[in-house]
Structure formats: C-alpha cells, structure tokens
Write a protein that holds these residues in place. Structure first.
Motif, PDB file in Angstrom:
ATOM      1  N   PRO A  18       0.828  -1.214   0.000  1.00  0.00           N
ATOM      2  CA  PRO A  18       0.000   0.000   0.000  1.00  0.00           C
ATOM      3  C   PRO A  18       0.855   1.254   0.000  1.00  0.00           C
ATOM      4  CG  PRO A  18      -0.719  -1.541   1.691  1.00  0.00           C
ATOM      5  CD  PRO A  18       0.542  -2.101   1.102  1.00  0.00           C
ATOM      6  N   GLY A  19       0.432   2.238  -0.747  1.00  0.00           N
ATOM      7  CA  GLY A  19       1.151   3.505  -0.757  1.00  0.00           C
ATOM      8  C   GLY A  19       2.163   3.614  -1.867  1.00  0.00           C
ATOM      9  N   THR A  20       2.576   2.500  -2.473  1.00  0.00           N
ATOM     10  CA  THR A  20       3.541   2.580  -3.561  1.00  0.00           C
ATOM     11  C   THR A  20       2.825   3.032  -4.834  1.00  0.00           C
ATOM     12  OG1 THR A  20       3.211   0.297  -4.223  1.00  0.00           O
ATOM     13  CG2 THR A  20       4.907   0.729  -2.573  1.00  0.00           C
ATOM     14  N   ALA A  21       3.636   3.502  -5.785  1.00  0.00           N
ATOM     15  CA  ALA A  21       3.055   3.962  -7.045  1.00  0.00           C
ATOM     16  C   ALA A  21       2.339   2.824  -7.752  1.00  0.00           C
ATOM     17  CB  ALA A  21       4.148   4.535  -7.930  1.00  0.00           C
ATOM     18  N   ALA A  22       2.934   1.624  -7.681  1.00  0.00           N
ATOM     19  CA  ALA A  22       2.324   0.477  -8.357  1.00  0.00           C
ATOM     20  C   ALA A  22       0.965   0.149  -7.751  1.00  0.00           C
ATOM     21  CB  ALA A  22       3.248  -0.726  -8.272  1.00  0.00           C
ATOM     22  N   ALA A  23       0.906   0.227  -6.421  1.00  0.00           N
ATOM     23  CA  ALA A  23      -0.359  -0.071  -5.752  1.00  0.00           C
ATOM     24  C   ALA A  23      -1.414   0.971  -6.115  1.00  0.00           C
ATOM     25  CB  ALA A  23      -0.153  -0.120  -4.248  1.00  0.00           C
ATOM     26  N   GLN A  24      -0.955   2.219  -6.207  1.00  0.00           N
ATOM     27  CA  GLN A  24      -1.908   3.276  -6.567  1.00  0.00           C
ATOM     28  C   GLN A  24      -2.427   3.080  -7.983  1.00  0.00           C
ATOM     29  OE1 GLN A  24       0.213   6.889  -5.817  1.00  0.00           O
ATOM     30  NE2 GLN A  24      -0.176   6.806  -3.619  1.00  0.00           N
ATOM     31  N   LEU A  25      -1.493   2.675  -8.889  1.00  0.00           N
ATOM     32  CA  LEU A  25      -1.899   2.435 -10.267  1.00  0.00           C
ATOM     33  C   LEU A  25      -2.872   1.274 -10.343  1.00  0.00           C
ATOM     34  CD1 LEU A  25      -1.366   3.312 -13.210  1.00  0.00           C
ATOM     35  CD2 LEU A  25       0.347   1.506 -13.319  1.00  0.00           C
ATOM     36  N   GLU A  26      -2.550   0.226  -9.572  1.00  0.00           N
ATOM     37  CA  GLU A  26      -3.432  -0.937  -9.555  1.00  0.00           C
ATOM     38  C   GLU A  26      -4.820  -0.558  -9.085  1.00  0.00           C
ATOM     39  OE1 GLU A  26      -2.270  -4.494  -7.310  1.00  0.00           O
ATOM     40  OE2 GLU A  26      -0.769  -4.773  -8.888  1.00  0.00           O
ATOM     41  N   ALA A  27      -4.866   0.262  -8.046  1.00  0.00           N
ATOM     42  CA  ALA A  27      -6.150   0.692  -7.511  1.00  0.00           C
ATOM     43  C   ALA A  27      -6.913   1.506  -8.548  1.00  0.00           C
ATOM     44  CB  ALA A  27      -5.942   1.514  -6.243  1.00  0.00           C
ATOM     45  N   LEU A  28      -6.175   2.342  -9.287  1.00  0.00           N
ATOM     46  CA  LEU A  28      -6.801   3.162 -10.319  1.00  0.00           C
ATOM     47  C   LEU A  28      -7.401   2.298 -11.415  1.00  0.00           C
ATOM     48  CD1 LEU A  28      -4.639   6.295 -11.177  1.00  0.00           C
ATOM     49  CD2 LEU A  28      -7.112   6.164 -10.883  1.00  0.00           C
ATOM     50  N   VAL A  29      -6.609   1.296 -11.848  1.00  0.00           N
ATOM     51  CA  VAL A  29      -7.078   0.397 -12.901  1.00  0.00           C
ATOM     52  C   VAL A  29      -8.315  -0.362 -12.439  1.00  0.00           C
ATOM     53  CG1 VAL A  29      -6.503  -1.662 -14.230  1.00  0.00           C
ATOM     54  CG2 VAL A  29      -4.831   0.181 -14.015  1.00  0.00           C
ATOM     55  N   ALA A  30      -8.256  -0.864 -11.195  1.00  0.00           N
ATOM     56  CA  ALA A  30      -9.392  -1.601 -10.653  1.00  0.00           C
ATOM     57  C   ALA A  30     -10.624  -0.709 -10.594  1.00  0.00           C
ATOM     58  CB  ALA A  30      -9.052  -2.133  -9.266  1.00  0.00           C
ATOM     59  N   GLU A  31     -10.402   0.534 -10.215  1.00  0.00           N
ATOM     60  CA  GLU A  31     -11.510   1.478 -10.117  1.00  0.00           C
ATOM     61  C   GLU A  31     -12.116   1.736 -11.495  1.00  0.00           C
ATOM     62  OE1 GLU A  31     -10.657   4.868  -7.525  1.00  0.00           O
ATOM     63  OE2 GLU A  31     -11.851   6.032  -8.915  1.00  0.00           O
ATOM     64  N   ALA A  32     -11.247   1.905 -12.489  1.00  0.00           N
ATOM     65  CA  ALA A  32     -11.730   2.160 -13.849  1.00  0.00           C
ATOM     66  C   ALA A  32     -12.505   0.967 -14.384  1.00  0.00           C
ATOM     67  CB  ALA A  32     -10.552   2.477 -14.762  1.00  0.00           C
ATOM     68  N   GLN A  33     -12.014  -0.235 -14.080  1.00  0.00           N
ATOM     69  CA  GLN A  33     -12.707  -1.431 -14.547  1.00  0.00           C
ATOM     70  C   GLN A  33     -14.062  -1.572 -13.878  1.00  0.00           C
ATOM     71  OE1 GLN A  33      -9.704  -4.315 -13.711  1.00  0.00           O
ATOM     72  NE2 GLN A  33      -8.897  -4.330 -15.808  1.00  0.00           N
ATOM     73  N   ALA A  34     -14.107  -1.285 -12.585  1.00  0.00           N
ATOM     74  CA  ALA A  34     -15.370  -1.362 -11.854  1.00  0.00           C
ATOM     75  C   ALA A  34     -16.354  -0.336 -12.395  1.00  0.00           C
ATOM     76  CB  ALA A  34     -15.118  -1.143 -10.370  1.00  0.00           C
ATOM     77  N   ALA A  35     -15.839   0.855 -12.698  1.00  0.00           N
ATOM     78  CA  ALA A  35     -16.706   1.909 -13.219  1.00  0.00           C
ATOM     79  C   ALA A  35     -17.257   1.523 -14.586  1.00  0.00           C
ATOM     80  CB  ALA A  35     -15.929   3.219 -13.313  1.00  0.00           C
ATOM     81  N   ARG A  36     -16.404   0.890 -15.404  1.00  0.00           N
ATOM     82  CA  ARG A  36     -16.858   0.486 -16.728  1.00  0.00           C
ATOM     83  C   ARG A  36     -17.940  -0.575 -16.611  1.00  0.00           C
ATOM     84  NH1 ARG A  36     -12.676  -2.505 -19.828  1.00  0.00           N
ATOM     85  NH2 ARG A  36     -11.345  -0.731 -19.441  1.00  0.00           N
ATOM     86  N   ALA A  37     -17.730  -1.540 -15.682  1.00  0.00           N
ATOM     87  CA  ALA A  37     -18.723  -2.589 -15.484  1.00  0.00           C
ATOM     88  C   ALA A  37     -20.032  -1.992 -14.979  1.00  0.00           C
ATOM     89  CB  ALA A  37     -18.192  -3.632 -14.504  1.00  0.00           C
ATOM     90  N   ALA A  38     -19.922  -1.040 -14.070  1.00  0.00           N
ATOM     91  CA  ALA A  38     -21.116  -0.399 -13.524  1.00  0.00           C
ATOM     92  C   ALA A  38     -21.851   0.365 -14.620  1.00  0.00           C
ATOM     93  CB  ALA A  38     -20.735   0.541 -12.390  1.00  0.00           C
ATOM     94  N   ARG A  39     -21.074   1.026 -15.486  1.00  0.00           N
ATOM     95  CA  ARG A  39     -21.691   1.756 -16.598  1.00  0.00           C
ATOM     96  C   ARG A  39     -22.446   0.808 -17.503  1.00  0.00           C
ATOM     97  NH1 ARG A  39     -17.114   4.971 -16.734  1.00  0.00           N
ATOM     98  NH2 ARG A  39     -16.139   3.743 -18.357  1.00  0.00           N
ATOM     99  N   ALA A  40     -21.818  -0.332 -17.814  1.00  0.00           N
ATOM    100  CA  ALA A  40     -22.435  -1.274 -18.738  1.00  0.00           C
ATOM    101  C   ALA A  40     -23.704  -1.866 -18.147  1.00  0.00           C
ATOM    102  CB  ALA A  40     -21.455  -2.379 -19.091  1.00  0.00           C
ATOM    103  N   HIS A  41     -23.675  -2.158 -16.848  1.00  0.00           N
ATOM    104  CA  HIS A  41     -24.828  -2.821 -16.244  1.00  0.00           C
ATOM    105  C   HIS A  41     -25.865  -1.833 -15.740  1.00  0.00           C
ATOM    106  CE1 HIS A  41     -21.784  -6.137 -15.959  1.00  0.00           C
ATOM    107  NE2 HIS A  41     -22.791  -6.719 -16.559  1.00  0.00           N
ATOM    108  N   GLY A  42     -25.467  -0.597 -15.557  1.00  0.00           N
ATOM    109  CA  GLY A  42     -26.390   0.363 -14.977  1.00  0.00           C
ATOM    110  C   GLY A  42     -27.084   1.233 -16.000  1.00  0.00           C
TER     111      GLY A  42
END
Ligand code: ZN
Ligand code: ZN
Length: 115
Positions: A18-42
């Motif tokens: 947690p706190g590393t750049a890689a972890a932040q990027l991973e979190a960002l990617v996960a967030e974007a994927q979740a948002a895309r899924a939510a957009r598609a289903h919502g």
C-alpha cells in the motif's frame, strides 16, 4: 580496471505494498474497470433517469410497481454502445420493444439488409 558491481535487482517482488506507485496504479485500474462494469450494467437505471418512466413509442407512463415492463432499447442494436448522454437509448415498453425488433427484422428482410 574497475570491476562492475552488481546492478541492484529491481522488482525483487511486485511492489504492490500500500502507498507505492504500483499499488496506486493498480487501484486506479481496478476502479476504472469497476466503473466500466457499472456503466455497462447500470444503463437501464440511467436511461430511465434520463428519458423518464415513459414509453417513447406509445407514451404509456410507468410507476414503480410496473416499471419492469419498461425496457431500454439500443437504437443501433449494440448493447455495448452506451454513451453517457443516452443518445443510443430509448425507453420502450415490452410491447413496443418487441414490435420495434420485429419491424426491424422484417425491414431488414424486405430490404435484404440481413444478408
Ligand atoms: Zn410502448
Ligand atoms: Zn431493443
């Protein structure tokens, strides 16, 4: 002649602490994927909110207890095409929705566009 020292090995282990750049990027990617899924289903909820609880064809109005009869039609037939402005959505009651697709199929058949 100087002997070369060992290069420090990078990434001995994935830097996902947690706190590393890689972890932040991973979190960002996960967030974007979740948002895309939510957009598609919502899209139904968003289309209903955008266009109202009313059939775009027969103008029948809906309430919470029969809202399941109001469906979202994709104008271009592509369910993956969900522009946020709602331009590809049309709220149609199940009857008009079925008629829309039947007419389309018939029209495509008559004009040879289905080949
Ligand atoms: Zn209708
Ligand atoms: Zn449709």
């Amino acid at each position: 002649m100087a002997t070369r020292s060992f290069r420090p090995r990078r990434r001995r282990r994935p830097e996902t602490a947690p706190g590393t750049a890689a972890a932040q990027l991973e979190a960002l990617v996960a967030e974007a994927q979740a948002a895309r899924a939510a957009r598609a289903h919502g899209y139904r909820e968003r289309s209903l909110a955008l266009h109202g609880w009313i059939c775009a064809r027969c103008a029948r109005e809906f309430e919470a207890d029969n809202l399941h009869l109001l469906t979202v039609h994709h104008r271009d037939g592509n369910h993956e095409h969900n522009p946020p402005d709602g331009s590809n959505w049309e709220n149609l009651c199940v009857y008009c929705h079925e008629a829309e697709h039947t007419m389309r199929t018939l029209g495509d058949y008559l004009t040879g566009r289905d080949r």
